[in-house]
Design a protein around this motif. Structure first.
Motif, PDB file in Angstrom:
ATOM      1  N   GLN A   1       0.832  -1.195   0.000  1.00 45.27           N
ATOM      2  CA  GLN A   1       0.000   0.000   0.000  1.00 45.27           C
ATOM      3  C   GLN A   1       0.876   1.258   0.000  1.00 45.27           C
ATOM      4  O   GLN A   1       2.015   1.245   0.454  1.00 45.27           O
TER       5      GLN A   1
ATOM      6  N   LYS B   1     -11.091  -2.523  -0.367  1.00 45.93           N
ATOM      7  CA  LYS B   1     -10.698  -2.760  -1.752  1.00 45.93           C
ATOM      8  C   LYS B   1     -10.854  -4.226  -2.129  1.00 45.93           C
ATOM      9  O   LYS B   1     -11.203  -4.552  -3.270  1.00 45.93           O
TER      10      LYS B   1
ATOM     11  N   ASP C   1      -3.074   5.310  -1.187  1.00 46.24           N
ATOM     12  CA  ASP C   1      -4.051   4.698  -0.285  1.00 46.24           C
ATOM     13  C   ASP C   1      -4.412   5.580   0.892  1.00 46.24           C
ATOM     14  O   ASP C   1      -5.556   5.585   1.341  1.00 46.24           O
TER      15      ASP C   1
END
Length: 337
Positions: free
Chosen positions: A27, A150, A71
Motif C-alpha cells: 500500500q 478494496k 491509499d
C-alpha cells in the motif's frame, strides 16, 4: 513547524512489528510536510510496511495523487502556498482523489482546528508532539480498513470461477470505453469468444473437468492482454469477451489470432471435436470507429450485436477461427460559437 520528537524515529523504530499480511506492505502512504526533517523521520517510521511517498508541497502532492494510486495521506496543516486545510478541500472536491483517506498531523491543537479538519473530510486528526506508537497504530488501522474495502470491491467485480471480470463489471467497463471512444473519436475493439462444442465437452468429461477447462481458457485469454486498460470478462456460460480500447481492426486481429494460438497450445483433450481433438474457440471481432463520416450513428447494443454476429459467422465457417467487421458512426462537428 519541525517536530524534534520525530528525529528520534530513525533510532527507536527499528523494533516495530511487521504486518503479517504481505499485501498491506504494497500500500502507498503519502506524507505531506514542508519540513524535510519531518519527512525523513516519517519515512523511517513507515517504510518497512508501506510504499512511502514524500511531498514537501501541497500542490505537488495533489498532482501526484491525481496521477498515481495513493491509499492514505498524512497531511500537515501549516504549510506555505497552500495549507493543509486547503489541500484537503481540493482533494475531496476532485472525483479522482475524493476517496483517499486523510489524516491531519499537525501542531494546531485547538478543538476548533480539529473540528475544521474533520468537517473537511479527514478521517483522523493527530496533534504534535507525536506518540509514535499511537500514530503507527492509527495508520495501520486505516490501512487495514482500506485493504479490506478494496478486497470487497475487487471480489464484487470478479467471476468466482475464472478470475475474469464478471458480467456486471464487463458491462460497466464496456459502457465507459464506448462513451470515451465517441468523445475522443478513437477506435474500440470487442472480441466475443466462445469455446467450441463446450456442451459436448461437459457431457463427455463431466462438470468438474468443464470448470477446469473454463479456468484454463480464461487464464489463457488474460495472458494475452497487452495493457492494463484491456478488459477480459466472462460474458456468460462458456462465452468470454475482451474489450480493447484504442484498438483498430488490425490490432484486434493480432490479439484474436494470439488467442486462437494460445488456446490451441493448451492442448486440452476434446474427443468431441471432429479435427485436432483438442479444445478450441471461435471469435467474433467488432471494431467501432468513431470518426467523422457519413454513416448512421451506432448504439452500444448495435456494437455488441455485431460482435455476436461475427461470432456466429466464425462458428458457421468451421469454428476455431475469427470473423470480423468494422462499424463507423458520426460524431457531430464541434460548435464554433
Amino acid at each position: 513547524m519541525a517536530n524534534p520528537e520525530l528525529s528520534k524515529a530513525n533510532s527507536q523504530w527499528n523494533l516495530g512489528r511487521p504486518i503479517a499480511n504481505g499485501e498491506l506492505r504494497q500500500q502507498t502512504l503519502m506524507i505531506v510536510d514542508d519540513y524535510q526533517s519531518n519527512l525523513h523521520a516519517m519515512d523511517a517510521l513507515f517504510k518497512s510496511e508501506y510504499k512511502v511517498v514524500l511531498q514537501n508541497n501541497a500542490k505537488q502532492a495533489i498532482d501526484y495523487a491525481i496521477q498515481e494510486e495513493v491509499d492514505l495521506i498524512l497531511l500537515d496543516v501549516d504549510m506555505p502556498e497552500m495549507n493543509g486545510y486547503e489541500a484537503c478541500a481540493a482533494l475531496k472536491s476532485n472525483t479522482l482523489t475524493a476517496h483517499i483517506p486523510i489524516i491531519f498531523v499537525t501542531a494546531a491543537d485547538s478543538p476548533d482546528d480539529e473540528e475544521k479538519g474533520l468537517l473537511l473530510g479527514a478521517v483522523d486528526y493527530v496533534v504534535k508532539p507525536l506518540n509514535l506508537s499511537i500514530l503507527r497504530k492509527r495508520v495501520r488501522n486505516q490501512m487495514e480498513s482500506i485493504h479490506y474495502r478494496k478486497k470487497l470491491e475487487f471480489l464484487s467485480c470478479v467471476d468466482g470461477l475464472t478470475g475474469a471480470s464478471n458480467r456486471r463489471q464487463l458491462d460497466t467497463m464496456l459502457l465507459q470505453h464506448y462513451a470515451s471512444t465517441i468523445r475522443y473519436g478513437n477506435c474500440l475493439a470487442l472480441l466475443m469468444i466462445d469455446i467450441d462444442n463446450f456442451k459436448l465437452y461437459n457431457d463427455t468429461y463431466g462438470h468438474i473437468k468443464g470448470d477446469q477447462c473454463l479456468q484454463q481458457v480464461a487464464e489463457a485469454i488474460m495472458s494475452v492482454r497487452r495493457r492494463e486498460t484491456d478488459i477480459v470478462g466472462r460474458y456468460g456460460g462458456e462465452e468470454f469477451a475482451v474489450v480493447l480500447p484504442d484498438t483498430d481492426v488490425e490490432g484486434g486481429l493480432v490479439v484474436a489470432n494470439k488467442l486462437l494460438h494460445r488456446i490451441r497450445e493448451l492442448k486440452i483433450e476434446h474427443k468431441g471435436m471432429s479435427t485436432n481433438k483438442i479444445v478450441t474457440v471461435s471469435i467474433g471481432l467488432a471494431v467501432f470507429e468513431a470518426k467523422h463520416c457519413n454513416h448512421q450513428e451506432t448504439s452500444l447494443e448495435d456494437f455488441v450485436n455485431q460482435a455476436d454476429k461475427q461470432l456466429y459467422v466464425a462458428k458457421h465457417n468451421g469454428k476455431n477461427g475469427v470473423s470480423h467487421a468494422t462499424i463507423k458512426t458520426v460524431i457531430p462537428p464541434k460548435s464554433l460559437g
